[in-house]
Design a protein around this motif. Sequence first.
Motif, PDB file in Angstrom:
ATOM      1  N   GLU A   1      39.668  44.597  46.390  1.00 29.12           N
ATOM      2  CA  GLU A   1      41.056  44.140  46.479  1.00 29.12           C
ATOM      3  C   GLU A   1      41.178  42.670  46.084  1.00 29.12           C
ATOM      4  N   LEU A   2      40.188  41.876  46.438  1.00 29.88           N
ATOM      5  CA  LEU A   2      40.207  40.467  46.031  1.00 29.88           C
ATOM      6  C   LEU A   2      40.144  40.328  44.510  1.00 29.88           C
ATOM      7  N   ILE A   3      39.344  41.175  43.882  1.00 29.07           N
ATOM      8  CA  ILE A   3      39.251  41.153  42.415  1.00 29.07           C
ATOM      9  C   ILE A   3      40.594  41.533  41.794  1.00 29.07           C
ATOM     10  N   LEU A   4      41.222  42.578  42.346  1.00 26.71           N
ATOM     11  CA  LEU A   4      42.543  42.986  41.856  1.00 26.71           C
ATOM     12  C   LEU A   4      43.563  41.872  42.061  1.00 26.71           C
ATOM     13  N   TRP A   5      43.487  41.228  43.222  1.00 26.02           N
ATOM     14  CA  TRP A   5      44.429  40.147  43.524  1.00 26.02           C
ATOM     15  C   TRP A   5      44.270  38.993  42.533  1.00 26.02           C
ATOM     16  N   LYS A   6      43.040  38.661  42.224  1.00 23.38           N
ATOM     17  CA  LYS A   6      42.796  37.573  41.276  1.00 23.38           C
ATOM     18  C   LYS A   6      43.348  37.916  39.895  1.00 23.38           C
ATOM     19  N   LYS A   7      43.193  39.171  39.487  1.00 24.92           N
ATOM     20  CA  LYS A   7      43.734  39.601  38.193  1.00 24.92           C
ATOM     21  C   LYS A   7      45.255  39.499  38.181  1.00 24.92           C
ATOM     22  N   GLU A   8      45.874  39.948  39.275  1.00 30.09           N
ATOM     23  CA  GLU A   8      47.333  39.883  39.360  1.00 30.09           C
ATOM     24  C   GLU A   8      47.819  38.437  39.381  1.00 30.09           C
ATOM     25  N   LEU A   9      47.078  37.570  40.070  1.00 30.13           N
ATOM     26  CA  LEU A   9      47.451  36.158  40.120  1.00 30.13           C
ATOM     27  C   LEU A   9      47.360  35.529  38.736  1.00 30.13           C
ATOM     28  N   ASN A  10      46.277  35.811  38.021  1.00 31.13           N
ATOM     29  CA  ASN A  10      46.121  35.269  36.669  1.00 31.13           C
ATOM     30  C   ASN A  10      47.212  35.781  35.739  1.00 31.13           C
ATOM     31  N   LYS A  11      47.567  37.046  35.898  1.00 32.78           N
ATOM     32  CA  LYS A  11      48.635  37.623  35.088  1.00 32.78           C
ATOM     33  C   LYS A  11      49.967  36.933  35.390  1.00 32.78           C
ATOM     34  N   PHE A  12      50.204  36.693  36.674  1.00 33.46           N
ATOM     35  CA  PHE A  12      51.441  36.035  37.098  1.00 33.46           C
ATOM     36  C   PHE A  12      51.512  34.606  36.562  1.00 33.46           C
ATOM     37  N   LEU A  13      50.401  33.875  36.674  1.00 33.08           N
ATOM     38  CA  LEU A  13      50.367  32.495  36.192  1.00 33.08           C
ATOM     39  C   LEU A  13      50.526  32.430  34.675  1.00 33.08           C
ATOM     40  N   LYS A  14      49.931  33.388  33.998  1.00 32.84           N
ATOM     41  CA  LYS A  14      50.058  33.424  32.541  1.00 32.84           C
ATOM     42  C   LYS A  14      51.499  33.695  32.132  1.00 32.84           C
ATOM     43  N   THR A  15      52.144  34.605  32.858  1.00 28.67           N
ATOM     44  CA  THR A  15      53.548  34.911  32.568  1.00 28.67           C
ATOM     45  C   THR A  15      54.422  33.682  32.771  1.00 28.67           C
ATOM     46  N   CYS A  16      54.174  32.970  33.866  1.00 26.95           N
ATOM     47  CA  CYS A  16      54.960  31.766  34.157  1.00 26.95           C
ATOM     48  C   CYS A  16      54.734  30.683  33.105  1.00 26.95           C
ATOM     49  N   SER A  17      53.494  30.556  32.661  1.00 24.84           N
ATOM     50  CA  SER A  17      53.172  29.484  31.707  1.00 24.84           C
ATOM     51  C   SER A  17      53.711  29.768  30.310  1.00 24.84           C
ATOM     52  N   THR A  18      53.909  31.047  29.995  1.00 26.90           N
ATOM     53  CA  THR A  18      54.396  31.400  28.658  1.00 26.90           C
ATOM     54  C   THR A  18      55.892  31.672  28.628  1.00 26.90           C
ATOM     55  N   THR A  19      56.555  31.503  29.761  1.00 27.43           N
ATOM     56  CA  THR A  19      58.001  31.722  29.833  1.00 27.43           C
ATOM     57  C   THR A  19      58.698  30.369  29.859  1.00 27.43           C
TER      58      THR A  19
END
Length: 258
Positions: free
Chosen positions: A190-208
């Motif tokens: 679950e921690l691995i999944l959470w880290k992936k989701e966090l990176n995805k979220f941060l990437k979305t924010c940085s490219t928006t």
Amino acid sequence: MILDNVIDREFQMMLLPLNILEILYCQPKFRITETFITPNGIRENLLCTLGVLLMILANVGYVSINSYIPGNDEISDIIHSFICTDAAFYIVYCLLMYAMNIIYKNQIVQLIIKMQKAYRVLQNENGLRRFQKSNWIFVVAVFLFYFTYNLSYTIFNIYRVTHLLYDVVLFYFDVNIIVAIRIVKFLEYELILWKKELNKFLKTCSTTNHNQLVKYLVNVSYEERLLLSAYSNIIGAFGLCANVFGMSVSNFLLNFMS
């Protein structure tokens, strides 16, 4: 709230092999009725009590059967003292496990609920299916290895048959270790999944661009809260796992290193 105790069917299937092992060795940690998970009731407590009584009888029986060597009273006395000490340790440890099971009956339920809450945010059906299969494989493989290892000693006349049966009974003390390993493994996943989701979220924010972020600020805030909630549940579950299984793990490590 009672709705917090709802446990999904797929999550139940992931826990099933661990539940069966616990019930087989008279150590149920919780009760699942249809879609709800609750602390142990009267039936589960009676089963735990039966397990303690069987462990006491097994140790007393083993001492009475195996502590005498014909023709050598001195060695018999030494072996008798050793086996009695060993049996006394197992009986006391068994009683401690029984007490801990009662003390932490609510915490084990909260542990499972937190695991599921985090998973509901992170959702990965393929991963859950893998854990459903791997839990079965792990439980069966460990038990077969344990049984085969002791059986080999019996086949080569190093152990008596009674010793083999006694060792199968003593697997009682390894059940918590197996359950703890699989729970920690799932929390790590679950921690691995959470880290992936966090990176995805941060990437979305940085490219928006800024205007779009302001426009969808409510959604961004909601995503942040979900990720924070998932992380909080995972860390909380780790803490509860340490409380519930800490004594068993510590004893296992001490025996392993000694």
